[in-house]
Scaffold this motif. Structure first.
Motif, mmCIF file in Angstrom:
data_model
loop_
_atom_site.group_PDB
_atom_site.id
_atom_site.type_symbol
_atom_site.label_atom_id
_atom_site.label_comp_id
_atom_site.label_asym_id
_atom_site.label_seq_id
_atom_site.Cartn_x
_atom_site.Cartn_y
_atom_site.Cartn_z
ATOM 1 N N ILE A 1 1.010 -1.226 -0.159
ATOM 2 C CA ILE A 1 -0.021 0.075 0.019
ATOM 3 C C ILE A 1 1.137 1.227 -0.215
ATOM 4 O O ILE A 1 1.582 1.386 0.761
ATOM 5 C CB ILE A 1 -0.895 -0.159 1.147
ATOM 6 N N ILE A 2 0.788 2.032 -0.910
ATOM 7 C CA ILE A 2 1.305 3.202 -1.326
ATOM 8 C C ILE A 2 0.225 4.334 -0.850
ATOM 9 O O ILE A 2 -0.280 4.656 -1.749
ATOM 10 C CB ILE A 2 2.193 3.407 -2.606
ATOM 11 N N HIS A 3 0.518 4.829 0.299
ATOM 12 C CA HIS A 3 -0.816 5.827 0.608
ATOM 13 C C HIS A 3 -0.562 7.196 0.041
ATOM 14 O O HIS A 3 0.490 7.704 -0.391
ATOM 15 C CB HIS A 3 -0.416 6.039 2.315
ATOM 16 N N GLU A 4 -1.785 7.828 -0.202
ATOM 17 C CA GLU A 4 -1.829 9.063 -0.788
ATOM 18 C C GLU A 4 -1.230 10.261 0.079
ATOM 19 O O GLU A 4 -1.055 10.001 1.121
ATOM 20 C CB GLU A 4 -3.340 9.408 -1.082
ATOM 21 N N ALA A 5 -0.865 11.195 -0.516
ATOM 22 C CA ALA A 5 -0.071 12.497 0.335
ATOM 23 C C ALA A 5 -0.982 12.946 1.397
ATOM 24 O O ALA A 5 -0.438 13.133 2.428
ATOM 25 C CB ALA A 5 0.140 13.655 -0.785
ATOM 26 N N GLU B 1 3.501 0.831 3.059
ATOM 27 C CA GLU B 1 3.580 -0.482 3.986
ATOM 28 C C GLU B 1 3.570 -1.758 3.011
ATOM 29 O O GLU B 1 2.953 -1.587 2.000
ATOM 30 C CB GLU B 1 1.977 -0.625 4.496
ATOM 31 N N PHE B 2 4.229 -2.919 3.579
ATOM 32 C CA PHE B 2 4.503 -3.950 2.851
ATOM 33 C C PHE B 2 4.249 -4.924 3.807
ATOM 34 O O PHE B 2 4.705 -5.218 4.872
ATOM 35 C CB PHE B 2 5.884 -3.837 2.306
ATOM 36 N N LEU B 3 3.444 -6.089 3.336
ATOM 37 C CA LEU B 3 3.142 -7.303 4.331
ATOM 38 C C LEU B 3 3.430 -8.343 3.282
ATOM 39 O O LEU B 3 3.103 -8.817 2.259
ATOM 40 C CB LEU B 3 1.660 -7.360 4.496
ATOM 41 N N TYR B 4 4.280 -9.493 3.902
ATOM 42 C CA TYR B 4 4.860 -10.588 3.246
ATOM 43 C C TYR B 4 4.513 -11.671 4.002
ATOM 44 O O TYR B 4 4.811 -11.818 5.356
ATOM 45 C CB TYR B 4 6.307 -10.525 2.777
#
Length: 265
Positions: free
Chosen positions: A44-48, A82-85
Motif C-alpha cells: 500500500i502506497i498511501h496518498e499524500a 506499507e508492505f506485508l509478506y
C-alpha cells in the motif's frame, strides 16, 4: 497435587492462548487476509493526504507503531508506504546461506542485528534480476557521533536493545540511524530512525528523526509474517518532485531489505 494440576492447566491455557494469538487469521485483517494468502504480498502506497497505517499485524506492538508515526508539518512532503509478506520457512531455508534446521524469531532477531551483512546489499533490480549496490559500507557504531565500526551487537534476546549504524548509501551518501529493538515470544519489532540529515541535490532532503523504517516479523508456524513500513516527512526542494523522488527511493529500499532478508538464513 491439586496445586500441580492447577498450574498444569494454567500453562496449557496460556500456551493455547498464545498459539491462538499468533495464528495468521488473528494477525491480519479480513480485508487483506485472502489477498495475502493468494499473492504472498500486499503493498500500500498511501496518498499524500493519507498518513494512516492499514497493514500493521495485530500484535502488542501495533499501538506503538501507530503512536510513534512521524509528525508531518504543513511544509513537509509526506510519504507513507506499507508492505506485508507471508514467507514460507521452506523458502528461507532454500535461499538462505546458513542452511538452518529451523527458522525461529531468535534467528530473525540475529539477522536484523547483523548490520554489517547489509554491506553489498543490492537494489533497483532490472529484468534480469541484477541490481546496483545500495551500501558500499555499512556497520554498527557506538553512537551517532562516531564513525568507527564496532562488531554487530546480535547475540541474546533483542528486547530493549538500542544500537546505531552507519550506511554509505549509493544515492544519499553518509547516513546514520538509531536502531531500536523489541522482542517477545514469537515477535520481533525494530525501527531504524534517521539520525543525521539526508541530503539530495546538494540540499537537506530529510531532517534527522523525519524518516523511520519499521520492521516486524512474526512466527506463524510454517511461515514468517513480515511487515515493513517507511514513514517520511521530507522537505520541499525547488524544481524537484520530492514525493516521486522519495517514493521511488523508499520502495526500492524496502524491496532491497526484503530480498536481502530472504538470503540470510
Amino acid at each position: 497435587m491439586k496445586k500441580c494440576m492447577f498450574l498444569a492447566v494454567l500453562l496449557v491455557g496460556c500456551l493455547a492462548a498464545f498459539a491462538q494469538e499468533t495464528k495468521l487469521e488473528n494477525l491480519v485483517s479480513g480485508n487483506y487476509l485472502n489477498e495475502l494468502k493468494s499473492k504472498g504480498k500486499i503493498e500500500i502506497i498511501h496518498e499524500a493526504n493519507d498518513t494512516s497505517l492499514s497493514l500493521i499485524p495485530n500484535t502488542p506492538y501495533k499501538s506503538r507503531i501507530e503512536s510513534e508515526k512521524i509528525a508531518k508539518g504543513s511544509k513537509n512532503v509526506p510519504f507513507v508506504a506499507e508492505f506485508l509478506y507471508l514467507v514460507p520457512k521452506s523458502e528461507l531455508k532454500e535461499k538462505g546461506s546458513q542452511k538452518l534446521d529451523a527458522v525461529t524469531i531468535d534467528e530473525v532477531s540475529k539477522v536484523f542485528r547483523s548490520i554489517s551483512k547489509m554491506q553489498g546489499m543490492q537494489y533497483d533490480f532490472n529484468k534480469a534480476g541484477k541490481g546496483k549496490v545500495l551500501y558500499e559500507k555499512v556497520y554498527m557504531i557506538s553512537d551517532l557521533n562516531s564513525n568507527s565500526a564496532i562488531p554487530d551487537q546480535n547475540t541474546g534476546n533483542a528486547d530493549g536493545q538500542v544500537s546505531y549504524c552507519y550506511q554509505d548509501d549509493d544515492v544519499y551518501g553518509d547516513l546514520k540511524f538509531k536502531l531500536n529493538y523489541h522482542q517477545s515470544n514469537n515477535v520481533l519489532y525494530s525501527t531504524f530512525l534517521l539520525g543525521v540529515p539526508m541530503n539530495r541535490f546538494g540540499v537537506k532532503a530529510v531532517d534527522p528523526s523525519n524518516l523511520k523504517i519499521s520492521i516486524m516479523a512474526i512466527d506463524v508456524g510454517d511461515s514468517l509474517l513480515l511487515y515493513l513500513t517507511t514513514d517520511v516527512a521530507a522537505n520541499s526542494i525547488p524544481l524537484v518532485n520530492v514525493r516521486k523522488e522519495v517514493q521511488d527511493s523508499m520502495i526500492t529500499r524496502m524491496d532491497a531489505v526484503y530480498h536481502w532478508f530472504l538470503t540470510q538464513f
